[in-house]
Motif scaffolding. Structure first.
Motif, PDB file in Angstrom:
ATOM      1  N   GLY B  25       0.841  -1.195   0.000  1.00  0.00           N
ATOM      2  CA  GLY B  25       0.000   0.000   0.000  1.00  0.00           C
ATOM      3  C   GLY B  25       0.877   1.246   0.000  1.00  0.00           C
ATOM      4  N   ILE B  26       1.902   1.232   0.874  1.00  0.00           N
ATOM      5  CA  ILE B  26       2.822   2.370   0.929  1.00  0.00           C
ATOM      6  C   ILE B  26       3.465   2.583  -0.437  1.00  0.00           C
ATOM      7  CG2 ILE B  26       4.992   3.180   1.911  1.00  0.00           C
ATOM      8  CD1 ILE B  26       4.291   1.723   4.458  1.00  0.00           C
ATOM      9  N   ASP B  27       3.902   1.462  -1.040  1.00  0.00           N
ATOM     10  CA  ASP B  27       4.554   1.571  -2.337  1.00  0.00           C
ATOM     11  C   ASP B  27       3.611   2.147  -3.389  1.00  0.00           C
ATOM     12  OD1 ASP B  27       6.879   0.717  -1.430  1.00  0.00           O
ATOM     13  OD2 ASP B  27       7.002  -1.115  -2.614  1.00  0.00           O
ATOM     14  N   LEU B  40       8.169  10.991  -0.847  1.00  0.00           N
ATOM     15  CA  LEU B  40       8.268  10.876   0.605  1.00  0.00           C
ATOM     16  C   LEU B  40       9.614  10.240   0.920  1.00  0.00           C
ATOM     17  CD1 LEU B  40       4.756   9.373   1.281  1.00  0.00           C
ATOM     18  CD2 LEU B  40       5.452  11.749   1.455  1.00  0.00           C
ATOM     19  N   ASP B  41      10.269  10.714   1.954  1.00  0.00           N
ATOM     20  CA  ASP B  41      11.523  10.073   2.326  1.00  0.00           C
ATOM     21  C   ASP B  41      11.265   8.858   3.204  1.00  0.00           C
ATOM     22  OD1 ASP B  41      13.474  11.138   0.895  1.00  0.00           O
ATOM     23  OD2 ASP B  41      14.217  12.525   2.403  1.00  0.00           O
ATOM     24  N   LEU B  42      10.360   8.030   2.773  1.00  0.00           N
ATOM     25  CA  LEU B  42      10.054   6.812   3.523  1.00  0.00           C
ATOM     26  C   LEU B  42      10.806   5.658   2.894  1.00  0.00           C
ATOM     27  CD1 LEU B  42       6.203   6.703   4.027  1.00  0.00           C
ATOM     28  CD2 LEU B  42       7.941   6.592   5.785  1.00  0.00           C
ATOM     29  N   PRO B  43      11.295   4.739   3.724  1.00  0.00           N
ATOM     30  CA  PRO B  43      11.830   3.519   3.126  1.00  0.00           C
ATOM     31  C   PRO B  43      10.682   2.802   2.429  1.00  0.00           C
ATOM     32  CG  PRO B  43      11.916   3.434   5.528  1.00  0.00           C
ATOM     33  CD  PRO B  43      11.338   4.749   5.168  1.00  0.00           C
ATOM     34  N   SER B  44      10.959   2.259   1.271  1.00  0.00           N
ATOM     35  CA  SER B  44       9.856   1.691   0.507  1.00  0.00           C
ATOM     36  C   SER B  44       9.390   0.369   1.099  1.00  0.00           C
ATOM     37  CB  SER B  44      10.305   1.482  -0.917  1.00  0.00           C
ATOM     38  OG  SER B  44      11.295   0.500  -0.897  1.00  0.00           O
TER      39      SER B  44
END
Lengths: 298, 332, 395
Positions: B25-27, B40-44
């Motif tokens: 979902g994040i991806d 977003l600087d989120l780890p994928s």
């Protein structure tokens, strides 16, 4: 025959270095039953400190050597104070993990300070006796640098001195008492923590000497402590862990076995051959060559 | 082990079951946002999923090591040897002989168990650090063998390439979420078996041996037999982990099975608290992902990029300093 | 209580990790193009990672000083694989699933490149290795390239050079680093040597982390070879040459690209004199741009570049060139990544190849670099100089 003689010498030089490191492991183990993984890193730092003293501060070698020993002794005591002393009564494996953490931290710190490149002691700043080209010629075309003779002699002298220290002096007696039973020793008025600190100091100083010797004949890298440290630890166990004479004997045996394994059997297995010998010895004599049979210590 | 159906446990269970969905979902959101040039600087998700799979794998290994270290109280410094045997048995069978994963994995486990028994036999008499150093020598020897015997392995440095992913009726399992459920199933199996063993006669015998070998012997416990059983089960679990990693990594080589890996797994067991399955899992969850969390860009700024393992070491020291008995136990 | 603190700590860490502010790229006037450089910055091979980083940084600086790529800034992201394949696969996943990263320069160790290969392939992102020489690295994936030659070419080349040019060397000993690089190179050398009838008298291994080679050297000396081929990297090779001379070996030493570093000279000292080595290029024989690069490198980092720094310098340059020609702001990440791959794959003849400091780079169908010429250098008066006789035509 000439080859055999040379290999023996190679083995003794390596064994002398292992013995010097192994003593540090075995002394600490004898008293607090801790496999001090960070000892290999002290060995590495000893070499780096001497290198820095010589190249950056321009201190002559014969001053840098004892100075590096003193600094490493202090570092050893500091590590004990900060990391191991608070865990004296904790489960034994907790202290082992602390030692692993310490080893990891020191190794990476060294890499960040000095970078990962191999470094050499600058030949022109060394006393002539340690310059590799000054050597005794051996039959068969080989040479034996005076440096290597020094390593063997130095290891021998330090070992004898240490042995005398442990068996003839008051502090040596205190160490042996602590090794036998720290609680009882404490009750007899021996300051256990002080004795342990001194043990760390002596072990670290000897480690520093070994580090400098390796730096002189090989090179100085942040990971040098790991490779030699593991072999030296095996040497300490082989000789009977906790036993200083055993550590010297173990160091020589591992060194010679490693060289003969690489020279005559298979170079790919090098240290593995030394480990096979170690395993066989331990399986036959479950407490090492000179170790006393003790109860379970797990 | 707390198997009550409390809301907390239900939420946790659901989270574990549907974690890949959340991650993907994040991806999906990131991909959508990237169309509008928002990053977003989120780890994928894929990356985090892989970290989780690896942490689960370490849980499995830590549980296996815990049987020897925690239950029977022997210090094993060569656990990676069984991991190696599992990895190479499965890897070689699959890559070189074309055996399917579903046969290669059980064979790897059996082979691991055999080696566990084999190593156990001469070391039964040994105690403490003498046992430790022999286990270390054993693992080191196996490591050298895969490094040197090129005719057997097929590549330099123990390199086995292109290990095919497992497949069922043509459906190939090579995505991260496949591996996620795969390792969860294996982990559940291992937890179930060790839990049952721990709370049976066998487990009680092991603890008795740990507390006092001679007393256990005099109470009529066959020490050698129970110790050998512990070695075998522990080795089999290690080999199971190895079989999994062979297909997970696709290419394996000797450095996977370095001495350091043994130490790393041991750290997990001790950090979590020896002799407890929950402890081993907690320790593995923390240490198994710590190396990645400490990568620059997450919580460490890029300027200190290479301080990762320095901080790792300091964290180990601090954790032991303040929780010497392990995280899962009350203060010792 | 302690439990609560620990849990709070963990939650805190995770939340800091998760809640980093969104990237500030939007506010900046200049757009960034991100390329990852994956190499061992910690661990045993960290010395190579450091040179790779320096080479990459120099190129990044030069490109950005010259106005960037079509006005966009090139940003390199350095990822540490510690030289261990278990970490390399995590790094690969981390890079591949980061939608801002368009291509990867790396990895260094062949085993790390192989570990990353399936992941890069699945995600569809180019992996351009400046250091992996194992024969199989590029096989079976359209997304893996390298800009240096394979072990087999180099091993063959050295065997032929000894056989055809240095004809007075009758017997050869091999001393190899027991890992993928050293052993792969040794295998190629031994195979060719057997084919052309070179007399191999010894074949010894050493470990990368070892620093004492006297045992093997003594047994090599007993076989009395005319030449010793060191198949390994400069840190160990320097010590081997030095300890070899101490052991009384008078044979000619030979090395490959792995020992092409100024550090080799400092470590070996006077013993390095007369050592032959092959490299993909030499700062001496190569063109003016290589000299210029060496000068700039010195100015930026205060040390001389080595082969890996130069190869990375070129690899970053190739990716930058691909970005310059293909990057499309409107297209999706996936398409942009694919465009880079297509561009690299289209460099399949010398005319279309990328001209860099290490020569002209172009690829075959696998993604291997075709026939970059190998040069032979020799150490004279503490310097690497081009050898008098080169062997340019292998056939």
């Amino acid at each position: 025959m000439a080859q055999f003689l040379e290999q023996i010498i190679n083995g003794l030089v390596l064994g002398g270095i292992y013995a010097l490191i192994a003593v540090g492991y075995t002394m600490v183990y004898g008293i607090i039953q801790l496999i001090n993984f960070a000892h290999g890193e002290i060995f590495m730092l000893g070499a780096y400190i001497a290198l820095m003293l010589i190249t950056v501060f321009g201190i002559p070698f014969w001053v840098a050597l004892p100075l590096s020993m003193v600094l490493c002794a202090m570092l050893g005591m500091l590590i004990d104070l900060v990391a191991y002393r608070p865990l004296r009564n904790a489960p034994r494996l907790s202290a082992l993990i602390t030692a692993i953490g310490m080893s990891l931290a020191l190794q990476n710190l060294a890499r960040m300070i000095w970078s990962a490149r191999d470094r050499q002691f600058p030949t022109q700043l060394l006393p002539t006796i340690f310059q590799g080209q000054n050597a005794i010629s051996l039959p068969g075309g080989g040479t034996l640098p005076y440096r290597d003779v020094c390593i063997i002699l130095l290891a021998l002298v330090l070992m004898i001195a240490l042995n005398r220290l442990i068996y003839l002096t008051k502090i040596g007696k205190a160490m042996r008492a602590c090794a036998q039973n720290p609680v009882a020793a404490n009750l007899m008025g021996i300051k256990t923590n002080q004795v342990i600190a001194i043990t760390f100091a002596i072990g670290s100083a000897l480690g520093a000497v070994a580090g400098i010797m390796v730096g002189l004949s090989e090179s100085v890298t942040p990971t040098m402590g790991y490779y030699k440290g593991v072999a030296a630890f095996a040497a300490a166990v082989l000789g009977g862990i906790g036993n200083v004479t055993g550590a010297m004997l173990g160091g020589i045996i591992i060194g010679v076995a490693e060289v003969f394994g690489a020279g005559y059997i298979s170079s790919g297995y090098r240290l593995a051959i030394a480990y096979i010998i170690m395993i066989v010895v331990i399986v036959i004599r479950p407490s090492g060559l000179l170790g006393k049979s003790t109860g379970t210590r797990a | 082990m707390n198997d009550k159906l409390t809301p907390k446990n239900v939420i946790l269970g659901l989270l574990v079951c549907f974690l890949p969905l959340l991650m993907y979902g994040i991806d999906a959101i990131s991909l959508l946002l990237s169309r509008y040039d928002i990053y977003l600087d989120l780890p994928s998700g894929d990356y985090m999923l892989r970290i989780v799979v690896r942490a689960y794998l370490y849980m499995l290994l830590a549980i296996g090591l815990n049987i020897v270290c925690g239950f029977t109280g022997q210090l094993d410094l060569g656990y990676v040897g069984f991991y190696l045997i599992g990895g190479y048995t499965a890897g070689l069978l699959m890559a070189r002989l074309g055996v399917t994963y579903w046969i290669a994995l059980p064979l790897a486990v059996i082979n691991g168990a055999l080696w566990g028994l084999l190593r156990g036999a001469p070391t039964l008499r040994l105690t403490g650090d003498y046992f430790a150093i022999v286990t270390f020598g054993f693992a080191e020897l196996l490591f050298r063998i895969v490094k040197n015997e090129e005719w057997l392995i097929g590549g330099p440095n123990g390199m086995v390439r292109d290990i095919p992913p497992p497949a069922v009726f043509g459906v190939v399992f090579n995505q991260n979420w496949h591996n996620y459920y795969h390792i969860i199933l294996l982990l559940m199996l291992v937890v179930f078996i060790t839990y049952r063993l721990q709370h049976s006669r066998v487990g009680r015998a092991w603890v008795a041996i740990r507390e006092d070998e001679q007393a256990a012997e005099s109470m009529g416990i066959n020490v050698s037999r129970y110790k050998a059983l512990a070695f075998t089960v522990s080795a089999a679990i290690g080999a199971l982990g190895g079989g999994f990693i062979a297909q997970f990594q696709v290419n394996i080589s000797a450095p996977f099975f370095e001495f350091w890996e043994s130490i790393f797994i041991l750290c997990m067991v001790v950090l979590g608290g020896m002799g407890s399955i929950r402890g081993a899992m907690i320790g593995a969850a923390i240490l198994g992902s710590l190396g990645e969390i400490l990568r620059p860009g997450f919580i460490i700024p890029y300027q200190f990029g290479n301080a990762r393992y320095l901080i790792f070491g300091i964290i180990l020291i601090l954790l032991m300093r303040f929780r010497p008995g392990g995280l899962s136990l009350r203060k010792a | 209580m302690r439990n609560c603190i620990i849990i709070l700590l963990i939650v805190g860490l995770v939340s800091i990790w998760g809640c980093q502010p969104a990237s500030k790229d939007k506010q900046e006037a200049q757009r960034e193009l991100k390329v990852a450089v994956a190499a061992p910055f910690t661990g045993n091979a960290a010395a190579f990672g450091e040179m790779i980083k320096r080479g990459a940084e120099l190129r990044e600086k030069e490109i950005n000083d010259a106005g960037g790529i079509n006005g966009m800034k090139l940003t390199l992201i350095f990822e540490d694989d510690a030289g261990r394949d278990a970490e390399a696969s995590l790094v690969a996943e981390r890079i591949a699933s980061n939608l801002q990263i368009l291509a990867v320069v790396g990895h260094f160790n062949s085993s790390c490149s192989l570990a990353g290969k399936p992941i890069y392939k699945r995600a569809g992102i180019v992996e351009l290795s400046p250091g992996s020489t194992n024969v199989t690295v590029c096989e079976g994936s359209d997304w893996t390239f390298r800009n240096l030659y394979r072990d087999d070419f180099q091993g063959q080349f050295i065997a032929r050079y000894i056989d055809e040019v240095l004809t007075d060397l009758q017997s050869v000993a091999v001393f190899f680093d027991n890992d993928d690089y050293g052993r792969g190179l040794r295998n190629a050398f031994v195979e060719e040597a057997e084919k052309i009838g070179l007399n191999l008298v010894a074949d010894e291994a050493y470990e990368r982390d070892s620093t004492n080679f006297k045992a093997q050297l003594t047994s090599i000396k007993a076989k009395n070879p005319d030449a010793i081929f060191i198949s390994g990297l400069y840190g160990q090779a320097g010590l081997i040459v030095k300890q070899g001379r101490e052991t009384g070996i008078t044979a000619q030493f030979f090395g490959a690209d792995g020992i092409d570093s100024p550090d080799f000279l400092t470590i070996a000292g006077p013993a390095a004199e007369g050592t032959y080595l092959t490299t993909p290029f030499t700062f001496g024989a190569a063109g003016e741009d290589a000299q210029q690069m060496a000068t700039n490198f010195e100015a930026l980092h205060g040390m001389a570049p080595d082969t890996w720094a130069a190869l990375t310098y070129d690899a970053v340059g190739m990716i930058a060139e691909a970005l310059e020609k293909t990057y499309n702001q409107e297209a999706s990440v996936r398409d942009n990544r694919k465009a880079i791959r297509d561009h690299l794959a289209s460099l399949d003849t010398p005319e279309e190849g990328y001209v860099g400091v290490t020569g002209i780079t172009y690829f075959d169908v696998n993604g291997d670099t075709v026939n970059k010429p190998a040069y032979v250098k020799i150490v004279e008066d503490g310097q690497f100089v081009a050898a008098d006789q080169q062997l340019l035509d292998l056939n």
